[in-house]
Write an enzyme that holds these catalytic residues in place. Structure first.
Site, PDB file in Angstrom:
ATOM      1  CB  SER A  25      21.286 -29.779  -8.001  1.00  0.00           C
ATOM      2  OG  SER A  25      21.335 -30.939  -8.827  1.00  0.00           O
ATOM      3  CB  THR A  26      18.121 -30.407 -12.265  1.00  0.00           C
ATOM      4  OG1 THR A  26      19.392 -31.039 -12.438  1.00  0.00           O
ATOM      5  CG2 THR A  26      17.628 -29.911 -13.613  1.00  0.00           C
ATOM      6  CG  ASP A  80      10.899 -33.953  -8.759  1.00  0.00           C
ATOM      7  OD1 ASP A  80      12.033 -33.497  -8.488  1.00  0.00           O
ATOM      8  OD2 ASP A  80      10.151 -34.447  -7.889  1.00  0.00           O
ATOM      9  N   GLY A  81      13.398 -33.950 -10.859  1.00  0.00           N
ATOM     10  CA  GLY A  81      14.558 -34.707 -11.281  1.00  0.00           C
ATOM     11  C   GLY A  81      14.388 -36.181 -10.965  1.00  0.00           C
ATOM     12  CG  ASP A  83      18.225 -39.968  -7.215  1.00  0.00           C
ATOM     13  OD1 ASP A  83      19.007 -39.007  -7.172  1.00  0.00           O
ATOM     14  OD2 ASP A  83      17.245 -40.079  -6.448  1.00  0.00           O
ATOM     15  N   GLY A  95      17.084 -39.508  -3.595  1.00  0.00           N
ATOM     16  CA  GLY A  95      18.424 -39.169  -3.137  1.00  0.00           C
ATOM     17  C   GLY A  95      18.426 -38.017  -2.156  1.00  0.00           C
ATOM     18  N   GLY A  96      17.418 -37.168  -2.256  1.00  0.00           N
ATOM     19  CA  GLY A  96      17.270 -36.051  -1.324  1.00  0.00           C
ATOM     20  C   GLY A  96      16.335 -36.346  -0.166  1.00  0.00           C
ATOM     21  CD  GLU A 102      11.357 -35.875  -4.894  1.00  0.00           C
ATOM     22  OE1 GLU A 102      12.186 -35.028  -5.236  1.00  0.00           O
ATOM     23  OE2 GLU A 102      11.646 -37.078  -4.729  1.00  0.00           O
ATOM     24  CE  LYS A 120      21.956 -37.900 -11.615  1.00  0.00           C
ATOM     25  NZ  LYS A 120      21.009 -36.896 -11.137  1.00  0.00           N
TER      26      LYS A 120
END
EC number: 5.3.1.6
Length: 231
Positions: A25-26, A80-81, A83, A95-96, A102, A120
Site C-alpha cells: 500500500s505505501t 519498498d515497504g 512488515d 505479506g503481499g 522484492e 512495523k
C-alpha cells in the site's frame, strides 16, 4: 500518514535513476507520486523495475517507463515497504506474497530505502508477524514438517477472493511461519530455511536495508523520522 512517507521517499529520487518499485500500500502511493513527478517534468529519464505484477500493472497504467530486471547490471535505488523492521534493519517482508522478486530487486540495488509506519518497528522479528516462505506446490507439506522440527508453526496461506491457497507470481504457495521464541538470528535462519528442498525463498531480508523512513502520529500531527541502525 502513508502518503507523507511515500512523498518523502520520492525526494531521494534523482534524474536518470533506475528505480526499484516496491509492492504494497505505501509503495503504491510512492509509485503514484513518482508518476506525478515524471508527468510534471520534475523527474526525467527514470526507469522502473517492478517487484511484483501488482506494481508493474500500476506503473504501466501511470505511464512510468519500465525495464526488465535481467537487463540492468544494477539498480540505483529501490523503495519498498516491510512488515517488520528490527533495530539492526533486518526485515520481514512477504505479506503481499511477492518477496522473491522484492529480494531480487533489493539485492541488485545500490541503496534500499524502506518506508513504513511506526507499527512495523519491533525489537525482535516474528513475535507477531509470520515469516512467509515460498514453496513449490508439491513440497509444501514436506517443508511444513521440516520447519516444525525447527520449532516453527506453519500455516498454508489461504486466498480470500478465491477458494484454495494463495498462488504467487511464480506459481508457488506460501507457508506463514511463527517460531516459538521469534527470530533471534535472522542470517542463520534465512540460510537454513532456504536450504530446505522445495523452498524457493523466504521473507527474511538480512543486511539489505540501508535506510528506514518511518511515519508516526505525534500530538495528532504526522511526523517523519529515520532511526539509526543499532549495529
Amino acid at each position: 500518514m502513508k502518503q507523507i512517507v511515500a512523498d518523502s521517499a520520492i525526494e531521494e529520487v534523482e534524474d536518470g535513476m533506475i528505480l526499484g518499485l516496491g509492492s504494497g500500500s505505501t509503495a503504491a502511493l510512492m509509485i503514484k507520486s513518482l508518476a506525478e513527478k515524471i508527468r510534471s517534468g520534475k523527474l526525467k529519464n527514470i526507469k522502473g523495475v517492478p517487484t511484483s505484477f501488482q506494481s508493474e500493472v500500476l506503473a504501466l497504467e501511470l505511464n512510468i517507463p519500465l525495464i526488465d530486471l535481467a537487463s540492468v547490471p544494477y539498480i540505483d535505488l529501490a523503495i519498498d515497504g516491510a512488515d517488520e523492521v528490527d533495530p539492526d534493519f533486518q526485515l520481514i517482508k512477504g505479506g503481499g506474497a511477492c518477496h522473491v522478486r522484492e529480494k531480487l530487486v533489493a539485492s541488485k540495488a545500490n541503496k534500499l530505502l524502506i518506508v513504513i509506519d511506526e507499527s512495523k518497528l519491533v525489537q525482535n522479528l516474528n513475535q507477531v508477524f509470520p515469516l512467509p516462505v515460498e514453496v513449490m506446490p508439491s513440497a509444501w507439506k514436506q517443508v511444513k514438517d521440516i520447519i516444525s522440527e525447527m520449532s516453527g508453526v506453519s500455516n498454508l496461506r489461504m486466498a480470500t477472493k478465491k477458494a484454495g491457497p494463495v498462488v504467487t507470481d511464480q506459481g508457488n504457495l506460501i507457508l506463514d511461519v511463527l517460531f516459538d521464541a521469534g527470530i533471534r538470528d535472522p542470517k542463520d535462519l534465512e540460510m537454513r530455511i532456504n536450504n530446505i528442498p522445495g523452498v524457493l525463498e523466504n521473507g527474511l531480508f538480512v543486511d539489505l536495508a540501508d535506510k528506514v523512513l518511518v511515519g508516526k502520529i505525534e500530538d495528532d500531527v504526522p511526523v517523519l523520522f529515520s532511526p539509526s541502525r543499532r549495529s
